[in-house]
Design a protein around this motif. Structure first.
Motif, short mmCIF file in Angstrom:
data_model
loop_
_atom_site.label_atom_id
_atom_site.label_comp_id
_atom_site.label_asym_id
_atom_site.label_seq_id
_atom_site.Cartn_x
_atom_site.Cartn_y
_atom_site.Cartn_z
N ASP A 1 10.83 -48.82 71.07
CA ASP A 1 12.38 -48.35 69.96
C ASP A 1 11.46 -48.27 68.43
OD1 ASP A 1 11.05 -51.16 69.18
OD2 ASP A 1 12.52 -51.60 67.52
N GLY B 1 5.37 -52.83 65.00
CA GLY B 1 5.05 -53.27 65.95
C GLY B 1 4.58 -54.42 67.05
N GLU B 2 3.22 -54.58 65.47
CA GLU B 2 1.77 -55.24 66.33
C GLU B 2 1.27 -55.29 64.64
OE1 GLU B 2 -0.71 -53.25 68.55
OE2 GLU B 2 -0.82 -51.58 67.57
N ARG B 3 0.24 -56.72 65.14
CA ARG B 3 -0.18 -56.89 64.21
C ARG B 3 -1.30 -55.71 62.44
NH1 ARG B 3 -1.66 -62.56 61.76
NH2 ARG B 3 -1.32 -63.11 63.96
N ASN C 1 3.80 -52.33 56.03
CA ASN C 1 4.38 -53.17 57.26
C ASN C 1 4.86 -53.66 57.14
OD1 ASN C 1 3.16 -54.72 59.18
ND2 ASN C 1 2.06 -56.06 57.83
N THR C 2 5.78 -53.50 58.30
CA THR C 2 7.19 -53.56 58.56
C THR C 2 6.86 -54.55 59.95
OG1 THR C 2 7.88 -51.55 60.07
CG2 THR C 2 8.35 -51.49 57.82
N GLY D 1 9.79 -56.50 63.05
CA GLY D 1 11.12 -56.58 63.98
C GLY D 1 11.17 -56.74 65.54
N PRO D 2 11.34 -57.21 66.46
CA PRO D 2 11.39 -56.90 67.46
C PRO D 2 12.70 -55.84 68.19
CG PRO D 2 13.21 -59.05 67.47
CD PRO D 2 12.27 -58.49 65.68
N THR D 3 12.71 -55.20 69.77
CA THR D 3 13.78 -54.06 69.48
C THR D 3 15.03 -54.83 69.39
OG1 THR D 3 12.26 -53.46 70.85
CG2 THR D 3 14.13 -52.64 71.98
N ASP E 1 8.63 -65.39 68.21
CA ASP E 1 7.00 -65.23 67.13
C ASP E 1 7.32 -66.65 66.32
OD1 ASP E 1 6.91 -62.97 67.97
OD2 ASP E 1 8.73 -61.74 66.89
N TYR F 1 2.91 -64.01 60.21
CA TYR F 1 3.42 -63.68 61.41
C TYR F 1 2.39 -64.28 62.08
CZ TYR F 1 3.83 -62.10 66.13
OH TYR F 1 3.79 -62.14 67.36
N ARG G 1 2.62 -65.50 69.11
CA ARG G 1 4.23 -66.22 69.79
C ARG G 1 3.38 -67.44 70.06
NH1 ARG G 1 7.97 -62.53 70.31
NH2 ARG G 1 8.67 -63.16 72.31
N LYS H 1 1.13 -58.68 72.55
CA LYS H 1 1.21 -56.81 72.52
C LYS H 1 0.34 -56.35 72.85
CE LYS H 1 5.24 -55.48 70.79
NZ LYS H 1 5.77 -54.95 69.92
N ARG I 1 5.08 -54.28 74.60
CA ARG I 1 5.44 -55.38 74.81
C ARG I 1 5.42 -55.71 75.82
NH1 ARG I 1 11.34 -56.67 72.18
NH2 ARG I 1 11.79 -58.30 73.61
P1 AMP Z 1 9.56 -54.88 70.54
O1 AMP Z 1 9.97 -55.18 70.31
O2 AMP Z 1 8.04 -53.96 71.16
O3 AMP Z 1 8.79 -54.05 68.77
O4 AMP Z 1 8.03 -55.79 70.10
C1 AMP Z 1 8.06 -57.13 68.83
C2 AMP Z 1 7.11 -57.97 68.37
O5 AMP Z 1 6.41 -57.26 68.26
C3 AMP Z 1 7.88 -58.98 67.67
O6 AMP Z 1 8.63 -60.04 68.21
C4 AMP Z 1 6.44 -59.63 67.33
O7 AMP Z 1 6.33 -60.53 68.41
C5 AMP Z 1 5.51 -58.36 67.51
N1 AMP Z 1 5.42 -56.97 66.37
C6 AMP Z 1 6.18 -56.19 65.87
N2 AMP Z 1 5.95 -56.21 64.24
C7 AMP Z 1 4.70 -56.64 64.18
C8 AMP Z 1 4.00 -56.34 63.01
N3 AMP Z 1 4.01 -55.93 61.31
N4 AMP Z 1 3.19 -57.86 63.06
C9 AMP Z 1 2.67 -58.55 63.45
N5 AMP Z 1 3.73 -58.50 65.60
C10 AMP Z 1 4.50 -57.76 64.73
#
Ligand code: AMP
Length: 521
Positions: free
Chosen positions: A206, A279-281, A301-302, A304-306, A401, A412, A415, A421, A426
């Motif tokens: 996503d 998507g990650e830290r 930095n943004t 959110g999950p899918t 999270d 954040y 998990r 990640k 994911r």
């Molecule tokens: P996805 O659905 O593949 O986008 O993965 C979502 C997960 O990625 C979230 O629930 C977090 O655990 C992790 N994630 C997304 N954005 C960040 C961020 N900026 N920093 C740290 N972890 C993140």
């Protein structure tokens, strides 16, 4: 804002502007609008009374984009599947969706091979067919078939803890609201107009929704990096130089790969204005290096999950923020989103107290595809109280999270379950474990991650097999990896397989993951 209307506006305003650029191929706005109209008309003729899901298979081909927009125009939900998915997963997705059409820009694997009971029923429209449809001037789209805001627009399948992928459904209205907000990230919507956006992520992830739809709605050009080029520095840097992206969208991991080369700087890419990460830290070190090497660019930095349509928080990473916070926060909520931090019992927690992050608001998924139980568990009613004390019940997505809020700013922590990640992907560890257990001779399996700088850098599988001879370990590990490769995408295959005589247990009978991590040293 309506995405299709935006594309039509750009097609009318500057028909010859490139909407999509990929390995020597280009698609202009007028071509995108016309071809997707014709494909929408074709799909409408084929599905006069039904609204089935459509699978779009391939790897970043311009006709994948044509297919996505055609589905929106024909009132159909699309499900993007990347070629990196192994046959078994593609089969899982096709059986789950029962898609009557697979719009395929690449050769599909033989999905019926080795199947006694399952047979593929969908019709495959190959690239040749898609191109013929796009050229057919007898076809005209029916605007009344367009998706309405509540209709599902796309379904993205992510790793599921049972060993089968789960489909996150995103309504069209959520996508449009996400895009409208995304255009305000870091620079104004007007400043983003006509810019070159970089695409790194595959369309089945996503994160790609961010670059794809921000680029299309702002009349920009999506500059696509295919997977094979991302692993070869020379070719990658040449391509980046050719593209001269102005808005960069990637996982932090990908930026780190580029930063490892001192040549990745404002000298190589003098027009770079904005880095958007999700998507990650995002580590302080990475953000700091980017600001040093690209002094004219902004870094956002943004998070959110899918399930919440890509991202719901934002923060600009400035030298002041880097100085004040380590690790960096993930941002404040977008208008339309309210974040809650809750305890294990679901009680809202005060500022500063860590708990589970719950997301509410107008970009939430309508749930998992054909999975009511999973949906009920993750999307639960919760109470929001406004400043005047009025309470209302809304749906909250329980992210799994852990984090905390400080005056609206979200931090954040990691998990609270077995999802991780790895390089932005994911992964449910139990998805890998359940698939390992399908392999001959495997009696028990437990997968644990090893960390570097607070982020997963490798997966280790601890496996108990029926008959073990130590001399055979290496051969056996190679066999398991090969067989697992037929079931799971490459990024989910554990780098190391450790054979053990038993998996240590906690007092309440669960696999003792902490003890296994300690075994890694
Ligand atoms: P996805 O659905 O593949 O986008 O993965 C979502 C997960 O990625 C979230 O629930 C977090 O655990 C992790 N994630 C997304 N954005 C960040 C961020 N900026 N920093 C740290 N972890 C993140």
């Amino acid at each position: 804002m309506d995405i299709v209307q935006q594309i039509k506006k750009h097609a009318a305003g500057f028909p010859d502007r490139t909407a999509f650029q990929y390995a020597g191929q280009r698609l202009t706005y007028s071509e995108l609008d016309l071809y997707s109209d014709r494909l929408a008309a074709y799909l409408t003729l084929k599905t006069p009374d039904t609204r089935p899901e459509i699978v779009v298979y391939g790897h970043k081909h311009p006709y994948m984009l044509v297919s996505f927009i055609a589905c929106i125009k024909a009132g159909l939900a699309y499900c993007p599947v990347d070629i990196s998915m192994p046959t078994e997963r593609v089969r899982d997705i096709l059986s789950a969706t029962a898609a009557p059409f697979v719009l395929s820009t690449e050769t599909l694997p033989d999905l019926n091979a080795g199947q006694d009971t399952w047979k593929m029923t969908g019709e495959v429209l190959t690239l040749d067919t898609l191109q013929q449809i796009a050229e057919d001037d007898r076809l005209t789209a029916d605007p009344s078939r367009m998706l309405s805001p509540e209709d599902i627009c796309y379904i993205i399948f992510t790793s599921g803890s049972t060993g089968k992928p789960k489909g996150v459904q995103i309504p069209y209205g959520c996508l449009c609201r996400f895009a409208a907000w995304g255009l305000t990230l870091g620079t104004t919507p007007a400043e983003k107009e006509g810019k070159r956006f970089l695409n790194q992520a595959p369309f089945s992830f996503d994160l790609s929704v961010m670059d794809l739809y921000l680029s299309l709605t702002s009349g920009g050009t999506l500059c696509v990096l295919e997977k094979s080029i991302q692993a070869q520095y020379k070719a990658l840097f040449e391509r980046l130089k050719e593209y001269q992206p102005q808005v960069w969208v990637s996982t932090p991991s990908f930026a780190e790969v580029c930063l490892a080369d001192p040549g990745f700087s404002g000298e190589l890419l003098p027009e770079m204005e904005l880095f958007l990460f999700c998507g990650e830290r995002l580590t302080n070190r990475t953000a700091e290096k980017l600001l040093q090497r690209f002094p004219k660019a902004r870094v956002m930095n943004t998070y959110g999950p899918t399930e919440s349509t890509v991202a719901v928080t934002e923060v600009e990473v400035t030298p002041e923020l880097l100085e004040a916070e380590d690790p960096l926060p993930v941002g404040t909520a977008r208008p339309g989103t309210t974040l809650l931090i809750v305890s294990e019992e679901g009680t809202p927690l005060p500022d500063g107290t860590p708990g589970e992050i719950v997301i509410t608001g107008d970009t939430l998924s309508s749930g998992y595809f054909h999975a009511e139980e999973l949906t009920r568990k993750a999307f639960r009613p919760c109470t929001l109280t406004d400043a005047s004390g009025n309470a209302k019940t809304v749906t909250g997505y329980h992210t799994g999270d852990e984090g905390y809020l400080k005056e609206g700013m979200l931090f954040y922590n990691g998990r609270i379950d077995l999802q991780i990640k790895l390089h932005g992907y994911r992964i449910e560890l139990s998805d890998i474990e359940n698939n390992l257990l399908k392999l001959g001779g495997v009696e028990q399996a437990c997968v644990v991650p090893s960390l570097r700088e607070g982020r997963v850098n490798q997966l280790h599988a601890f496996v108990v097999v029926k008959e073990r001879t130590e001399e055979n370990d290496r051969k056996e590990a190679a066999r398991l990896k090969t067989e697992l490769g037929a079931l799971l995408p490459e990024y989910m295959i554990p780098r190391k397989i450790h054979f053990v005589s038993q998996i240590p247990m906690t007092p309440n009978g669960k696999a003792d993951r902490r003890a296994l991590k300690e075994m890694l040293g």
